[in-house]
Design a protein around this motif. Structure first.
Motif, short mmCIF file in Angstrom:
data_model
loop_
_atom_site.label_atom_id
_atom_site.label_comp_id
_atom_site.label_asym_id
_atom_site.label_seq_id
_atom_site.Cartn_x
_atom_site.Cartn_y
_atom_site.Cartn_z
N ILE B 62 0.84 -1.20 0.00
CA ILE B 62 0.00 0.00 0.00
C ILE B 62 0.87 1.24 0.00
CG2 ILE B 62 -1.78 1.27 1.27
CD1 ILE B 62 -3.00 -1.31 2.06
N GLY B 63 2.03 1.15 0.69
CA GLY B 63 2.96 2.28 0.70
C GLY B 63 3.35 2.70 -0.70
N THR B 64 3.56 1.72 -1.57
CA THR B 64 3.92 2.05 -2.94
C THR B 64 2.83 2.90 -3.60
OG1 THR B 64 4.90 -0.15 -3.00
CG2 THR B 64 4.69 1.01 -5.10
N LEU B 65 1.60 2.44 -3.43
CA LEU B 65 0.49 3.18 -4.05
C LEU B 65 0.35 4.58 -3.46
CD1 LEU B 65 -2.09 0.26 -4.13
CD2 LEU B 65 -0.71 1.15 -6.02
N ILE B 66 0.60 4.68 -2.15
CA ILE B 66 0.44 5.97 -1.48
C ILE B 66 1.46 6.97 -1.99
CG2 ILE B 66 0.62 7.14 0.75
CD1 ILE B 66 -1.89 5.51 0.52
N ILE B 67 2.69 6.49 -2.19
CA ILE B 67 3.73 7.40 -2.69
C ILE B 67 3.32 7.94 -4.05
CG2 ILE B 67 6.08 7.47 -3.60
CD1 ILE B 67 6.21 7.48 -0.68
N ILE B 68 2.84 7.04 -4.91
CA ILE B 68 2.43 7.48 -6.25
C ILE B 68 1.26 8.47 -6.15
CG2 ILE B 68 1.52 6.70 -8.47
CD1 ILE B 68 2.90 4.00 -7.90
N TYR B 69 0.29 8.05 -5.36
CA TYR B 69 -0.91 8.87 -5.22
C TYR B 69 -0.58 10.23 -4.61
CZ TYR B 69 -5.71 10.01 -3.74
OH TYR B 69 -6.92 10.60 -3.55
N GLY B 70 0.19 10.16 -3.51
CA GLY B 70 0.54 11.41 -2.80
C GLY B 70 1.33 12.35 -3.67
N GLY B 71 2.22 11.76 -4.49
CA GLY B 71 3.03 12.60 -5.36
C GLY B 71 2.16 13.44 -6.28
N GLU B 72 1.03 12.88 -6.69
CA GLU B 72 0.12 13.63 -7.53
C GLU B 72 -0.74 14.58 -6.69
OE1 GLU B 72 0.10 13.37 -10.88
OE2 GLU B 72 -1.28 15.09 -10.86
N TYR B 73 -1.25 14.02 -5.62
CA TYR B 73 -2.19 14.76 -4.78
C TYR B 73 -1.56 16.04 -4.25
CZ TYR B 73 -5.67 15.39 -1.02
OH TYR B 73 -6.63 15.87 -0.20
N LEU B 74 -0.28 15.94 -3.85
CA LEU B 74 0.39 17.09 -3.26
C LEU B 74 1.33 17.76 -4.26
CD1 LEU B 74 1.22 15.47 0.17
CD2 LEU B 74 -0.42 17.29 -0.22
N ALA B 75 1.07 17.52 -5.55
CA ALA B 75 2.02 17.98 -6.56
C ALA B 75 2.30 19.47 -6.45
CB ALA B 75 1.51 17.65 -7.95
N LYS B 76 1.30 20.23 -6.03
CA LYS B 76 1.49 21.68 -6.01
C LYS B 76 2.05 22.17 -4.68
CE LYS B 76 -1.91 22.79 -9.51
NZ LYS B 76 -3.09 21.89 -9.40
N ASP B 77 2.19 21.25 -3.75
CA ASP B 77 2.65 21.66 -2.43
C ASP B 77 4.18 21.66 -2.40
OD1 ASP B 77 3.33 21.73 0.36
OD2 ASP B 77 1.22 21.25 0.74
N GLU B 78 4.74 22.78 -1.94
CA GLU B 78 6.20 22.86 -1.95
C GLU B 78 6.85 21.90 -0.97
OE1 GLU B 78 7.21 26.37 1.10
OE2 GLU B 78 6.16 27.02 -0.71
N ARG B 79 6.03 21.39 -0.05
CA ARG B 79 6.62 20.48 0.93
C ARG B 79 6.48 19.02 0.52
NH1 ARG B 79 3.25 22.81 5.48
NH2 ARG B 79 2.10 23.30 3.60
N LEU B 80 6.25 18.80 -0.75
CA LEU B 80 6.13 17.42 -1.23
C LEU B 80 7.31 16.55 -0.82
CD1 LEU B 80 4.52 15.34 -2.81
CD2 LEU B 80 5.59 16.17 -4.90
N PRO B 81 8.55 17.08 -0.93
CA PRO B 81 9.68 16.23 -0.48
C PRO B 81 9.52 15.79 0.98
CG PRO B 81 10.49 18.15 -1.65
CD PRO B 81 9.01 18.33 -1.52
N HIS B 82 8.99 16.68 1.81
CA HIS B 82 8.77 16.29 3.21
C HIS B 82 7.81 15.12 3.28
CE1 HIS B 82 10.01 20.41 4.96
NE2 HIS B 82 10.53 20.23 3.78
N PHE B 83 6.81 15.17 2.42
CA PHE B 83 5.84 14.07 2.42
C PHE B 83 6.53 12.76 2.09
CE2 PHE B 83 3.25 11.32 -0.31
CZ PHE B 83 2.26 10.95 0.59
N TYR B 84 7.35 12.81 1.04
CA TYR B 84 8.05 11.57 0.66
C TYR B 84 8.91 11.06 1.83
CZ TYR B 84 6.92 12.41 -4.28
OH TYR B 84 6.28 12.59 -5.46
N ILE B 85 9.70 11.99 2.36
CA ILE B 85 10.65 11.56 3.40
C ILE B 85 9.89 11.01 4.60
CG2 ILE B 85 12.36 12.39 5.05
CD1 ILE B 85 13.15 14.47 2.90
N LEU B 86 8.89 11.75 5.04
CA LEU B 86 8.18 11.33 6.25
C LEU B 86 7.44 10.02 6.01
CD1 LEU B 86 6.84 14.73 7.57
CD2 LEU B 86 8.54 13.25 8.62
N THR B 87 6.84 9.89 4.81
CA THR B 87 6.10 8.66 4.55
C THR B 87 7.04 7.47 4.51
OG1 THR B 87 4.57 9.97 3.24
CG2 THR B 87 4.44 7.58 3.01
N LEU B 88 8.19 7.66 3.86
CA LEU B 88 9.14 6.54 3.83
C LEU B 88 9.67 6.22 5.22
CD1 LEU B 88 11.04 7.27 0.51
CD2 LEU B 88 9.33 5.50 0.97
#
Lengths: 138, 755, 498, 117
Positions: B62-88
């Motif tokens: 599910i983590g795989t899907l979330i990363i893909i999904y989140g990358g799109e969902y938060l595409a406009k958010d400048e803190r997207l890298p934080h999302f990736y790091i924190l999720t991982l």
């Protein structure tokens, strides 16, 4: 306190008293190892002498007489004290191990504890004068 | 693009874990150990059996899907890298929880999930609500975590090891230990807070402040399952006792039913999902509490099915929110046309949620009923399960009809289908749910069986099938679905009644939490104001009272005051008596002194009196020093303080009496102590040495001075340092350039001038 | 070598202080001298540590007078650890000071004072003589007085006055207790005292004196109900001064408590340790509640000093080898962690000019790395894994549970929830909340370097200790074992035929 | 005499603490001075006082004449007196500056001054 003491008699008395007291303080320091006295009492007496001088002549005169700042006197005294302790360290003994010379004319035996006491003497003079002069000049 | 690349990482992990499936399904386990803190029996050791493997697959998949999904969902958010790091980071922590073999290692990963989830919930931290929700989640799960820590350490102490498989062997002795119940309660506290069991569930709906991908991941599929995992993991160690049954079933069943009931009253998509998640977690806990092989089977299947459909539904909710700008089910509608793929995902997920064959949710429900039916309290337990499931079905129906079929209201944005990266998740999860149902035997043999064996630690083979023929469970299933649909239909009419019951208010620990927090702040405030009032004299008072009571109490209880000898070694001479009298009078005058002259005189008399005492008792050096210092002190006093105003007594009479009594009792204690010490002192160890060595080695005849500059010269070095610093301090205080005098009270300045 | 090594941490700062004084207005020279001085303390601390680890307790008889007649300096592992930490903190604070101390203070003896403070601290850690300990307490106290009062603002003076008065009272109690101890036992050498105290009849009398020491050290350490001076004064001076105070001063009090209650006052263990346990619990709770109530960055941190002292005392009160190891470990942890937090507060203040949590905000957006550093330190303080604070707490909790002291463990855990709460309060207000003031005063490049070098090093240490806790734990365990083994200490000091 | 000294010391402690608890700055100074006398006398008294000779070794002898006073407490008290003087000097000046800055000798005003900030 900056004002010169009003009484001429007092002023004159102090004029003679100060050198005497200073001499006495050195005497106290030197004999302290054998009789009551030592760096503390000696230093206190010397400080009182300068203090009297300050009362009669004002603090600038005292500073003039001293030539160096009382704070510097403290630092020098501390340096002498710690230095006397380190001599032992460098000849391979623990810190503050005493070393004594032979009998010297007039002065008797000189050893690191005596040098240490001189440091104490200077610190005490410096401290009392720093405090008193600064307060008097307020 | 980047999201796909990053998703490769969890994807690789998923494949890595999948490679274990054949071996684990064959009944093997796998361990990897890194020594960490051997002296404390703490290893960084990992353990893969059926249970941990299943969890690991869910987490990384599910983590795989979330990363893909989140990358799109938060595409406009400048803190997207934080999302990736924190999720991982969160994913690693979560994997650590389920794979850890050592209790303490497990706990560490457990706490790491709390920390990372704190940061993820507070992702939109410029909103106060998000900050509060993050804090709430952290406090609730953190408190539970600390209880868990105590429980785990106790468990380790009782069981003699922190190694989980070793503890499996010790289950009998652990359960017989008097500490068993505390351990159980503490561990349950950890599990229940994490898995949002009532009454600790309130943080979970609050946590919906997180971005939806986070909710989908943490608050449906993974983190909240950590508590369930913990119960499952500890079933062979702590499970099976009456206490376990009572507590776990009690909390689980209450949670599943009440949360399902509350879910129906929500209008926010995510809140509906949140409460329905709480209800599902309750079901899982409930099943583990029942703990029979059938119940555990039900738990495992339901765990998988719930992770798949709830993860999918959260993603759907996120897509809807993303496309329409709202999550209000009363506003939404008609999305089946504009968002067809999402709609398919939603159908598959809600179908599983409602337990419609051939989705895996159907099997789960069947097994659950089968498990409850064989219990002694079958009627009650099955009843609760059926009722919960009816409410769940109603919620599922609502989740499809309201946003997708009903007519839409005014939407903030006009919806379009999301890109592939966002509908991929729901569809894929839906298909998996479908596959698990259709290929039930393979699903059972490869995943469920090993997981069940991991929980029970009693290997058995399992045959899982979608179709069991016409039996009671199927009947119940049909009743459930029918009931659920009916509830949905009458829901509009029921809602006012539900609201009027005010059941939710009574059952609202969120309010209790807020009240506790407010109360805490109030207590903290009051305590601090009480203790830290800023008045120096009262600080002194407290210190004196403390000292007097500590010393006094010890004196009275541990020694015999009667042993004080009053006939001392030295008698009193007349002049000594006179001196004593004089000093006492001076003290008395000092206390009442109103003028500065009196104060100075007092100091002089007492100080010089003390010097005389030194002189009488063979201490000329001391006496000289005391005289000199006394003179200087008086001089100082005159120079510095003489310009202060008249001595005023500011305190009232009662305060003075109080202070007087306290001070007097301290004085009496000191007198008693000194007398006591004098009568039981040992002879000095040092005096003779000093006398003997002073001249030959110290080269001095004044022993006091030899001590000062030689025997204990180090003291003196420190002492002159103190003097030097004091002088520096005085100098700095007096010479510091300041403009403070200008700010001072003008009348006081005048007063100063007058003096 | 030992003779040299054991006095080095004491006389080096004295010499550098004197040199700084002579350097006068050449501030850069004062800074360099102080840097070298602190580095030397750190170096000698590490060397002592290595030597003690290798050869056991190290001793030097000052003046070459055999113990118990002269003054003995003793380094066991606990002392060596403390000296090393002192050097490390001294070094960090001196570096930090370059960006955060005003030139006025620098000209009025800031550097000599910090050096003398370190001298007193190291002296207290190394001495094996009760009266000498008193003298070192005075050295560090008087320098802290002056450091606190420097500046002469109104609130500074009134804070300093409280601090000075209460600490003078503590000193007087200490001196009284030391004098009485000499009267009772006829010796001042701690090893000798440890030997002679059991001979005193009635044995309860020793415990009475122990109570005096408890209060005296307790005031310095900031125990309940004696800590009032701390929160009323620690937030007043500039951050580097607060940092060094928080890192070392209360810890000297705790050190003295640990030393005296493991070496000297072991006659009525039941009685004293129950008492210590109660005090520890109350200290933790009152401290953390004080912190919860604060809305000022540094005052909040100051209250946390107190509650952390409760943890340190908890290990001593439980009094098992594991518990004492917990205290030692916690000491290492809390000195580092607390300093990191204070340093962050200093940087935040320098940037935004206030400590008021309500007025601050937006740092997560503007300074991500600073935020991460803060968060690591904050979570470490709250005892979250895998940082140093977790292991420190873990050891104490395990020791408490092993010893069936469930009450104190419950308190410790509860307090750590509240600690977490107050740390997240800072996080939420200063870092997460959107900024309300825009008047950010940027730091120059060199100021950043001076700010971040100490902060980063300390945070790296906290994290490293957390991730690789084994060596630090073993060190703490060895130190605790030494504390328990009184006879080894006595033999090391007095020789084989005392 | 020990009994009298013990009473004297107790009185000095009591008086000193009582005065430190007053709100007047001047009284506080006197209180601190009293406490310092109390402490010094305590060390001196419990160090087994003798109405003996000072601990001096007369010329030509190797040991002091018995009975002589224990020199160690004397050295300790001397150190304590000097340290006490240093602290007291600093405290007095601090009080003076505080008074100048706050403008009152009522210690309670300090709290108000601090909280105004």
């Amino acid at each position: 306190m900056n004002n010169k003491a009003q009484s001429l008699i007092l002023s004159t008395a102090i004029h003679y008293l100060v050198p005497l007291l200073l001499l006495f303080s050195v005497f106290l320091l030197m004999r302290g190892h054998n009789e009551p006295g030592g760096g503390f009492t000696g230093g206190l007496v010397a400080a009182v002498a300068f203090e009297l001088y300050a009362i009669s002549e004002g603090t600038p005169k005292v500073r003039q007489l001293l030539r160096i700042k009382p704070l510097e006197l403290i630092a020098i005294g501390l340096a002498i004290a710690v230095g006397s302790g380190m001599i032992g360290l460098f000849v391979g003994d623990p810190f503050m191990t005493s070393l004594w010379s032979g009998e010297l004319p007039l002065l008797g035996k000189i050893g690191t504890p005596v040098i240490f006491d001189v440091g104490v003497y200077l610190v005490v003079i410096g401290v009392v004068l720093t405090v008193m002069l600064a307060l008097a000049e307020e | 693009m980047r999201k796909w690349l990053i998703a490769l990482l969890p994807l690789a992990l998923t494949f890595y874990f999948a490679s274990f499936i054949p071996a684990i399904a064959g009944g093997e386990t796998s361990t990897a150990t890194i020594e960490w803190i051997p002296s404390l029996d703490i290893q960084l050791s990992f353990y893969i059996d059926g249970l941990s493997l299943l969890m690991a697959l869910i987490i990384s998949g599910i983590g795989t899907l979330i990363i893909i999904y989140g990358g799109e969902y938060l595409a406009k958010d400048e803190r997207l890298p934080h999302f990736y790091i924190l999720t991982l980071l969160f994913m690693s922590a979560m994997l650590g929880v389920v794979l850890a073999r050592n209790l303490i290692a497990l706990f560490i990963f457990w706490e790491l999930t709390s920390i990372t989830s704190f940061l993820l919930i507070g992702f939109k931290h410029e909103y106060e609500k998000a900050r509060k929700a993050a804090l709430q989640a952290l406090l609730v799960t953190g408190s539970g975590g600390l209880a868990l820590l105590a429980g785990l350490v106790l468990l380790g102490l009782v069981g003699g090891s922190f190694d989980i498989p070793t503890l499996f062997q010790e289950a009998k002795s652990i359960q017989k230990d008097s500490l068993y119940l505390p351990i159980l309660v503490l561990v349950l506290a950890g599990a229940f807070t994490k898995s949002a069991q009532m009454p600790f569930h309130f943080w979970l709906p609050g946590a919906m402040e997180a971005p939806t991908p986070v909710s989908a991941y943490l608050h449906s599929a993974t983190m909240v399952k950590a508590g369930v995992y913990l119960l499952a993991r500890f079933t062979p160690i702590l499970g099976g006792t009456p206490e376990w049954h009572t507590l776990v079933i009690g909390f689980g069943s209450a949670t599943m039913l009440l949360a399902a009931y509350i879910a129906l009253q929500q209008t926010d998509l995510k809140r509906i999902l949140a409460f329905s998640t709480v209800s599902a977690l309750g079901t899982l806990v409930f099943l583990l509490g029942v703990g029979t092989p059938l119940a555990i089977k039900g738990a495992v299947i339901f765990l998988v099915s719930h992770s798949l459909y709830k993860g999918g539904l959260f993603l759907v909710a996120g897509s809807i929110d993303h496309e329409t700008g709202t999550r209000d089910v009363n506003l939404l509608g008609n999305l089946r046309q504009s968002m067809p793929f999402t709609f398919v995902g939603a159908i598959l997920a809600t179908g599983s949620m409602a337990g419609i064959p051939p989705l895996v949710g159907f099997i789960a429900k069947e097994v659950v009923y089968e498990a409850t039916l064989e219990e002694s309290a079958a009627l009650l337990l099955t009843g609760v399960a059926v009722l919960t499931n009816m409410l769940t079905v109603a919620a599922a129906v609502l989740l499809v009809i309201r946003p997708f079929i009903n007519k839409a209201g005014e939407l903030p944005k006009s919806p379009h289908e999301t890109p592939l990266s966002m509908w991929l998740g729901p569809i894929l999860l839906g298909i998996l749910g479908l596959a698990a149902g259709v290929f039930a035997p393979a699903f059972g043999a490869n995943f469920v069986e090993a997981a069940i064996n991991g929980i029970t630690q009693k290997p058995k083979t399992l045959h899982l099938a979608l179709w069991h023929g016409w039996n009671t469970m199927l009947m119940l299933s049909m009743i459930t679905v029918a009931g659920g649909v009916i509830i949905y239909i009458v829901l509009e009419n029921l809602l006012p009644l539900m609201h009027r019951l005010r059941f939710n208010d009574v059952l609202s620990p969120a309010t209790a939490y807020q009240k506790m927090l407010d109360g805490l702040l109030k207590v903290a405030d009051a305590q601090t104001r009480l203790l830290q009032h800023g008045y120096l004299r009262r600080y002194v008072l407290v210190i004196v009272i403390s000292t007097a009571s500590l010393v006094g109490y010890t004196l009275v209880t541990l020694t015999d005051l009667a042993s004080i000898q009053f006939e001392a070694s030295t008698s009193v001479r007349v002049y000594e008596g006179l001196l004593f009298f004089l000093i006492m009078v001076a003290i008395g005058v000092g206390i009442r002194a109103k003028s500065r002259i009196a104060a100075v005189a007092t100091l002089g008399v007492v100080g010089n009196g003390v010097a005389l005492i030194f002189l009488f008792y063979g201490a000329p050096d001391l006496a000289m020093t005391q005289f000199a210092v006394e003179t200087l002190t008086v001089l100082l006093f005159v120079l510095a303080v003489y310009r202060l105003p008249l001595i005023k007594e500011y305190s009232g009479k009662r305060v003075r009496i109080r202070d007087g009594l306290v001070a007097a009792s301290f004085g009496i204690i000191m007198t008693a102590l000194i007398l006591m010490v004098i009568s039981s002192a040992l002879p000095s160890n040092l005096t003779n040495f000093f006398a003997e060595y002073s001249l030959p080695k110290g080269k001095g005849r004044n022993i006091v001075n030899v001590i000062l500059v030689d025997f204990r010269g180090f003291d003196t070095l420190a002492e002159i340092t103190v003097l030097a610093v004091a002088a520096l301090g005085v100098y700095a205080l007096l010479k510091w350039p300041t403009n403070d005098e200008k700010h001072a009270n003008p009348t006081a300045t005048q007063e100063l001038d007058q003096l | 070598m030992t003779d040299f090594l054991l006095v080095a941490p004491i006389i080096t700062p004295l010499i550098t202080a004197i040199l700084c004084f002579f350097a006068g207005e050449r501030i850069w020279l004062q800074r360099s001298i102080s840097l070298i001085g602190q580095a030397l303390i750190l170096l000698s601390g590490v060397l002592i540590l290595i030597q003690v680890e290798r050869d056991g307790i190290q001793v030097t008889q000052l003046g070459n007078w055999p113990a118990p007649f002269g003054i003995t300096l003793v380094a066991d592992l606990f002392s060596a650890i403390m000296v090393t930490l002192a050097g490390l903190m001294g070094l960090s604070v001196i570096i930090f000071s370059m960006a955060h101390i005003d030139s006025q203070r620098e000209r009025f003896g800031y550097y000599p004072l910090i050096n003398v403070l370190l001298m007193g601290v190291c002296g207290a850690f190394l001495t094996g003589d009760m009266f000498n300990l008193y003298v070192w307490f005075e050295v560090l106290l008087i320098s802290s007085f002056v450091l606190l009062a420097l500046g002469g603002e109104q609130r500074q003076l009134s804070g300093a006055l409280k601090y000075v008065t209460l600490n003078i009272i503590a000193s007087m109690l200490f001196l009284t207790a030391a004098g009485i101890l000499y009267g009772l036992a006829g010796t001042l050498n701690m090893a000798d005292l440890s030997q002679r105290l059991p001979d005193i009849e009635p044995s309860g009398l020793t415990t009475v004196v122990a109570m005096l020491f408890l209060v005296a050290f307790g005031i310095k350490a900031g125990l309940f109900p004696l800590f009032f001076w701390l929160p009323d004064s620690y937030h007043i001076p500039p951050v580097p001064i607060t940092t060094i105070f928080s890192a070392l001063l209360t810890k000297v009090g705790v050190y003295a408590l640990v030393r005296s209650f493991t070496l000297l006052f072991v006659q009525e263990n039941e009685y004293t340790h129950t008492l210590l346990l109660i005090i520890a619990a109350l200290t933790m709770i009152t401290g953390v509640l004080g912190a919860v109530a604060q809305m000022e960055f540094r005052r909040l941190l100051s209250f946390h000093i107190i509650s952390q002292i409760g943890y340190l005392l908890m290990g001593l009160a439980i009094y098992t080898p594991l518990a004492l190891a917990g205290t030692v470990f916690f000491m290492i942890h809390v000195i580092l962690t607390k300093s990191a937090l204070f340093l962050v507060s200093g940087i935040v203040y320098k940037l935004h000019g206030t400590y008021d949590l309500k007025k601050l905000g937006g740092f997560y957006r503007s300074h991500v790395w600073l935020s991460i550093l803060f968060l690591l330190a904050a979570f470490s303080l709250a005892g979250l894994p895998p940082l140093s604070g977790f292991w420190a707490k873990f050891l104490l909790v395990q020791a408490g549970l092993e010893d069936k002291e469930y009450g104190i463990v419950a308190v410790a855990l509860f307090v750590s929830v509240l600690t977490l709460f107050s740390m997240t309060k800072i996080w939420s207000e200063v870092f997460w909340k959107p900024a309300t003031i825009t008047t950010t005063q940027p730091l120059t490049r060199s100021e950043w370097v001076a700010s971040l070098v100490p902060l980063v090093s300390v945070v790296v240490l906290i994290t490293a200790i957390g991730l690789g806790a084994e060596p630090m734990f073993r060190l703490s365990q060895d130190a605790a074992d030494q504390l328990f083994d009184r006879s080894a200490y006595i033999t090391a000091v007095l020789g084989d035929n005392p | 005499m020990e009994v009298l000294l013990a009473i004297l010391i107790g009185s000095l402690y009591a008086a000193g603490l009582y005065m430190v608890m007053r709100r007047s700055l001047v009284k506080m100074i006197i209180g601190l001075a009293f406490l310092s006398y109390a402490v010094n006398l305590t060390i001196f008294t419990v160090g087994q006082i003798t109405r003996g000779k000072p601990p001096l070794i007369p010329e030509g002898q190797a040991l002091p004449t018995e009975p002589f006073a224990d020199p160690l407490p004397q050295a300790l008290v001397l150190t304590a007196i000097v340290i006490g003087f240093g602290l007291q000097a600093f405290a007095i000046v601090l009080i003076k500056r505080t008074y100048q800055s706050v403008g009152s000798d009522d210690i309670d005003q300090l709290e108000k001054a601090a909280s105004h900030d």
